[in-house]
Design a protein around this motif. Structure first.
Motif, mmCIF file in Angstrom:
data_model
loop_
_atom_site.group_PDB
_atom_site.id
_atom_site.type_symbol
_atom_site.label_atom_id
_atom_site.label_comp_id
_atom_site.label_asym_id
_atom_site.label_seq_id
_atom_site.Cartn_x
_atom_site.Cartn_y
_atom_site.Cartn_z
ATOM 1 N N LYS A 84 -10.003 -35.608 43.020
ATOM 2 C CA LYS A 84 -9.463 -36.603 41.564
ATOM 3 C C LYS A 84 -10.589 -37.282 41.358
ATOM 4 C CE LYS A 84 -5.854 -39.424 40.180
ATOM 5 N NZ LYS A 84 -4.687 -40.448 40.570
ATOM 6 N N ILE A 85 -11.116 -38.142 42.135
ATOM 7 C CA ILE A 85 -12.101 -38.925 41.796
ATOM 8 C C ILE A 85 -13.406 -38.331 41.198
ATOM 9 C CG2 ILE A 85 -13.877 -40.761 42.810
ATOM 10 C CD1 ILE A 85 -11.529 -41.533 44.513
ATOM 11 N N LYS A 87 -13.353 -35.577 39.614
ATOM 12 C CA LYS A 87 -13.165 -35.064 38.212
ATOM 13 C C LYS A 87 -12.875 -36.292 37.046
ATOM 14 C CE LYS A 87 -9.256 -32.360 35.866
ATOM 15 N NZ LYS A 87 -8.099 -31.992 35.952
ATOM 16 N N GLU A 88 -12.755 -37.594 37.864
ATOM 17 C CA GLU A 88 -12.728 -38.683 36.810
ATOM 18 C C GLU A 88 -14.203 -39.000 36.601
ATOM 19 O OE1 GLU A 88 -10.230 -41.731 38.864
ATOM 20 O OE2 GLU A 88 -8.530 -40.475 38.301
ATOM 21 N N LYS A 89 -14.908 -38.877 37.475
ATOM 22 C CA LYS A 89 -16.346 -39.285 37.432
ATOM 23 C C LYS A 89 -17.046 -38.399 36.513
ATOM 24 C CE LYS A 89 -20.717 -39.123 39.986
ATOM 25 N NZ LYS A 89 -21.073 -37.705 40.157
ATOM 26 N N GLY A 91 -15.722 -36.638 34.051
ATOM 27 C CA GLY A 91 -15.153 -37.003 32.777
ATOM 28 C C GLY A 91 -15.961 -38.028 32.189
ATOM 29 N N ILE A 92 -16.229 -39.166 33.188
ATOM 30 C CA ILE A 92 -16.855 -40.258 32.404
ATOM 31 C C ILE A 92 -18.203 -40.372 32.332
ATOM 32 C CG2 ILE A 92 -17.407 -42.779 33.340
ATOM 33 C CD1 ILE A 92 -14.908 -43.042 34.807
#
Length: 184
Positions: A84-85, A87-89, A91-92
């Motif tokens: 999850k982290i 994927k967020e990274k 995206g950012i």
């Protein structure tokens, strides 16, 4: 030729000495049942002893299995959180790259505007250069090569009073005509 032997039937009690005790079939059955029960008790006792001897080992292995299951569950939870982290990274990072690209493009468009490139030609100039090739030297070369892509320099307005004696039509930018046409 093979000989066949036939079993001989005889009564065991016949060979017993007199005075010795003889047993009935029922008594023999009871004795056999008793001995079988004794053997079963011995085997059950052995099984119980072995089981109790290994019971602590079984408990230890059961605890170890439970700990491994908990570790596995914790690992799986950590792995999910990590994904999850990640994927967020991603995206950012994607948003940051888009922002950087937009800023670089805006800076490039500002340079093009300063050089006098027509706004409708910004995209063409941008495509002609890679990110590393966007510099003043290359821009100057392209401006020389494609002068038609530049905004035409505004002509200097004719001097005041033009059009009276020198056959030059008056310009709409003529300050004298502007002053005459104003309603102030």
């Amino acid at each position: 030729m093979s000989k066949k032997f036939e079993p001989i039937k005889f009564d065991i009690q016949h060979f017993a000495e007199e005075g010795e005790k003889t047993f009935t079939q029922e008594e023999v059955n009871d004795i056999v049942k008793s001995r079988i029960a004794d053997e079963k008790r011995k085997k059950d006792a052995e099984i119980a002893t072995l089981k109790s001897a290994h019971e602590s080992e079984i408990e230890a292995k059961t605890k170890e299995i439970n700990q491994l299951n908990e570790s596995l569950s914790s690992f799986q939870d950590s792995e999910k959180a990590l994904k999850k982290i990640q994927k967020e990274k991603d995206g950012i990072e994607s948003q940051l790259n888009e922002y950087i690209q937009k800023e670089e493009t805006d800076a490039w468009h500002t340079k093009l505007k300063e050089k006098g490139v027509k706004e409708e030609r910004f995209e063409a100039f941008t495509k002609l250069f890679g990110d590393e090739e966007r510099n003043d030297e290359n821009l100057d070369k392209l401006v020389e090569q494609y002068p038609e892509w530049l905004n035409k320099q505004e002509e200097t307005p004719p001097p005041i009073g033009a059009g009276f004696d020198n056959n030059v039509p008056p310009s709409s930018n003529d300050p004298f005509l502007k002053a005459l046409n104003s309603n102030d």
